[in-house]
Design a protein around this motif. Structure first.
Motif, PDB file in Angstrom:
ATOM      1  N   ASP A   1     -18.103  62.334  57.718  1.00  0.00           N
ATOM      2  CA  ASP A   1     -17.373  62.444  58.879  1.00  0.00           C
ATOM      3  C   ASP A   1     -16.262  61.513  58.693  1.00  0.00           C
ATOM      4  O   ASP A   1     -15.147  61.241  59.504  1.00  0.00           O
ATOM      5  CB  ASP A   1     -18.420  61.670  59.836  1.00  0.00           C
ATOM      6  CG  ASP A   1     -19.563  62.407  60.066  1.00  0.00           C
ATOM      7  OD1 ASP A   1     -19.332  63.576  59.898  1.00  0.00           O
ATOM      8  OD2 ASP A   1     -20.773  61.694  60.448  1.00  0.00           O
ATOM      9  N   GLU A   2     -16.029  60.637  57.772  1.00  0.00           N
ATOM     10  CA  GLU A   2     -14.856  59.746  57.503  1.00  0.00           C
ATOM     11  C   GLU A   2     -13.529  60.363  57.140  1.00  0.00           C
ATOM     12  O   GLU A   2     -12.559  59.947  57.019  1.00  0.00           O
ATOM     13  CB  GLU A   2     -15.405  58.570  56.679  1.00  0.00           C
ATOM     14  CG  GLU A   2     -16.431  57.515  57.138  1.00  0.00           C
ATOM     15  CD  GLU A   2     -16.869  56.749  56.129  1.00  0.00           C
ATOM     16  OE1 GLU A   2     -16.997  55.461  56.597  1.00  0.00           O
ATOM     17  OE2 GLU A   2     -17.136  56.969  55.046  1.00  0.00           O
ATOM     18  N   VAL A   3     -14.019  61.612  56.204  1.00  0.00           N
ATOM     19  CA  VAL A   3     -12.514  62.139  55.592  1.00  0.00           C
ATOM     20  C   VAL A   3     -11.626  62.712  56.753  1.00  0.00           C
ATOM     21  O   VAL A   3     -12.489  63.405  57.540  1.00  0.00           O
ATOM     22  CB  VAL A   3     -13.340  63.411  54.545  1.00  0.00           C
ATOM     23  CG1 VAL A   3     -12.201  64.122  54.176  1.00  0.00           C
ATOM     24  CG2 VAL A   3     -14.234  62.714  53.736  1.00  0.00           C
ATOM     25  N   PRO A   4     -10.439  62.765  56.535  1.00  0.00           N
ATOM     26  CA  PRO A   4      -9.630  63.338  57.472  1.00  0.00           C
ATOM     27  C   PRO A   4      -9.511  64.901  57.193  1.00  0.00           C
ATOM     28  O   PRO A   4      -9.978  65.399  56.275  1.00  0.00           O
ATOM     29  CB  PRO A   4      -8.185  62.720  57.001  1.00  0.00           C
ATOM     30  CG  PRO A   4      -8.348  62.257  55.687  1.00  0.00           C
ATOM     31  CD  PRO A   4     -10.014  61.981  55.352  1.00  0.00           C
ATOM     32  N   GLU A   5      -9.091  65.687  58.141  1.00  0.00           N
ATOM     33  CA  GLU A   5      -9.046  67.260  58.131  1.00  0.00           C
ATOM     34  C   GLU A   5      -8.058  67.655  57.077  1.00  0.00           C
ATOM     35  O   GLU A   5      -8.246  68.673  56.424  1.00  0.00           O
ATOM     36  CB  GLU A   5      -8.278  67.701  59.571  1.00  0.00           C
ATOM     37  CG  GLU A   5      -9.499  67.675  60.505  1.00  0.00           C
ATOM     38  CD  GLU A   5     -10.849  68.440  60.452  1.00  0.00           C
ATOM     39  OE1 GLU A   5     -10.808  69.368  59.828  1.00  0.00           O
ATOM     40  OE2 GLU A   5     -11.779  67.404  60.633  1.00  0.00           O
ATOM     41  N   ILE A   6      -6.987  66.836  56.698  1.00  0.00           N
ATOM     42  CA  ILE A   6      -6.399  67.328  55.605  1.00  0.00           C
ATOM     43  C   ILE A   6      -6.393  65.916  54.490  1.00  0.00           C
ATOM     44  O   ILE A   6      -5.985  65.076  54.957  1.00  0.00           O
ATOM     45  CB  ILE A   6      -4.822  67.483  55.912  1.00  0.00           C
ATOM     46  CG1 ILE A   6      -4.515  68.491  57.000  1.00  0.00           C
ATOM     47  CG2 ILE A   6      -3.787  67.792  54.827  1.00  0.00           C
ATOM     48  CD1 ILE A   6      -5.108  69.714  56.557  1.00  0.00           C
ATOM     49  N   MET A   7      -7.235  66.271  53.418  1.00  0.00           N
ATOM     50  CA  MET A   7      -7.292  65.553  52.520  1.00  0.00           C
ATOM     51  C   MET A   7      -6.193  65.235  51.231  1.00  0.00           C
ATOM     52  O   MET A   7      -5.281  66.242  51.208  1.00  0.00           O
ATOM     53  CB  MET A   7      -8.662  65.571  51.668  1.00  0.00           C
ATOM     54  CG  MET A   7      -9.646  65.780  52.539  1.00  0.00           C
ATOM     55  SD  MET A   7     -11.150  66.319  51.749  1.00  0.00           S
ATOM     56  CE  MET A   7     -11.539  65.460  50.494  1.00  0.00           C
ATOM     57  N   THR A   8      -6.264  64.208  50.666  1.00  0.00           N
ATOM     58  CA  THR A   8      -5.141  63.967  49.447  1.00  0.00           C
ATOM     59  C   THR A   8      -6.222  63.654  48.353  1.00  0.00           C
ATOM     60  O   THR A   8      -7.469  63.756  48.367  1.00  0.00           O
ATOM     61  CB  THR A   8      -4.431  62.606  49.659  1.00  0.00           C
ATOM     62  OG1 THR A   8      -5.187  61.707  49.769  1.00  0.00           O
ATOM     63  CG2 THR A   8      -3.622  62.715  51.010  1.00  0.00           C
ATOM     64  N   PRO A   9      -5.546  63.632  47.162  1.00  0.00           N
ATOM     65  CA  PRO A   9      -6.369  63.550  46.053  1.00  0.00           C
ATOM     66  C   PRO A   9      -7.200  62.262  46.098  1.00  0.00           C
ATOM     67  O   PRO A   9      -8.426  62.198  45.448  1.00  0.00           O
ATOM     68  CB  PRO A   9      -5.422  63.583  44.867  1.00  0.00           C
ATOM     69  CG  PRO A   9      -4.148  64.567  45.216  1.00  0.00           C
ATOM     70  CD  PRO A   9      -4.231  64.167  46.909  1.00  0.00           C
ATOM     71  N   ALA A  10      -6.691  61.174  46.732  1.00  0.00           N
ATOM     72  CA  ALA A  10      -7.218  59.918  46.938  1.00  0.00           C
ATOM     73  C   ALA A  10      -8.629  60.201  47.475  1.00  0.00           C
ATOM     74  O   ALA A  10      -9.332  59.461  47.135  1.00  0.00           O
ATOM     75  CB  ALA A  10      -6.244  58.905  47.345  1.00  0.00           C
ATOM     76  N   HIS A  11      -8.662  60.896  48.480  1.00  0.00           N
ATOM     77  CA  HIS A  11      -9.846  61.137  49.357  1.00  0.00           C
ATOM     78  C   HIS A  11     -10.841  61.806  48.471  1.00  0.00           C
ATOM     79  O   HIS A  11     -11.895  61.421  48.548  1.00  0.00           O
ATOM     80  CB  HIS A  11      -9.608  62.059  50.505  1.00  0.00           C
ATOM     81  CG  HIS A  11      -8.725  61.430  51.498  1.00  0.00           C
ATOM     82  ND1 HIS A  11      -7.347  61.658  51.910  1.00  0.00           N
ATOM     83  CD2 HIS A  11      -9.031  60.326  52.443  1.00  0.00           C
ATOM     84  CE1 HIS A  11      -6.847  61.153  52.992  1.00  0.00           C
ATOM     85  NE2 HIS A  11      -7.683  59.893  53.000  1.00  0.00           N
ATOM     86  N   VAL A  12     -10.311  62.863  47.677  1.00  0.00           N
ATOM     87  CA  VAL A  12     -11.337  63.590  46.874  1.00  0.00           C
ATOM     88  C   VAL A  12     -11.889  62.770  45.880  1.00  0.00           C
ATOM     89  O   VAL A  12     -12.815  62.710  45.540  1.00  0.00           O
ATOM     90  CB  VAL A  12     -10.511  64.789  46.234  1.00  0.00           C
ATOM     91  CG1 VAL A  12     -11.334  65.529  45.118  1.00  0.00           C
ATOM     92  CG2 VAL A  12     -10.045  65.872  47.175  1.00  0.00           C
TER      93      VAL A  12
END
Length: 61
Positions: free
Chosen positions: A5-16
């Motif tokens: 739920d906290e992850v944005p719709e378009i992720m970056t490598p940092a999110h991964v």
């Protein structure tokens, strides 16, 4: 670690990195290897949240 739920719709490598709890080098190994769902925009890597979690749930890689 980030929840779905906290992850944005378009992720970056940092999110991964945050979601998987892995290191930076490991993230860039993933984004460089199909079937990991990534789009390169210039020098930036963008990952669709939907595609990422589909890849993760299906145990790809």
């Amino acid at each position: 670690m980030l929840s779905r739920d906290e992850v944005p719709e378009i992720m970056t490598p940092a999110h991964v990195k945050e979601v998987l709890g892995i290191g930076r080098r490991q993230v860039y190994e993933l984004v460089g290897n199909p079937p990991f769902p990534v789009v390169k925009v210039g020098k930036l890597y963008k990952i669709s949240k939907q595609s990422f979690f589909k890849w993760l749930d299906e145990g790809q890689g």
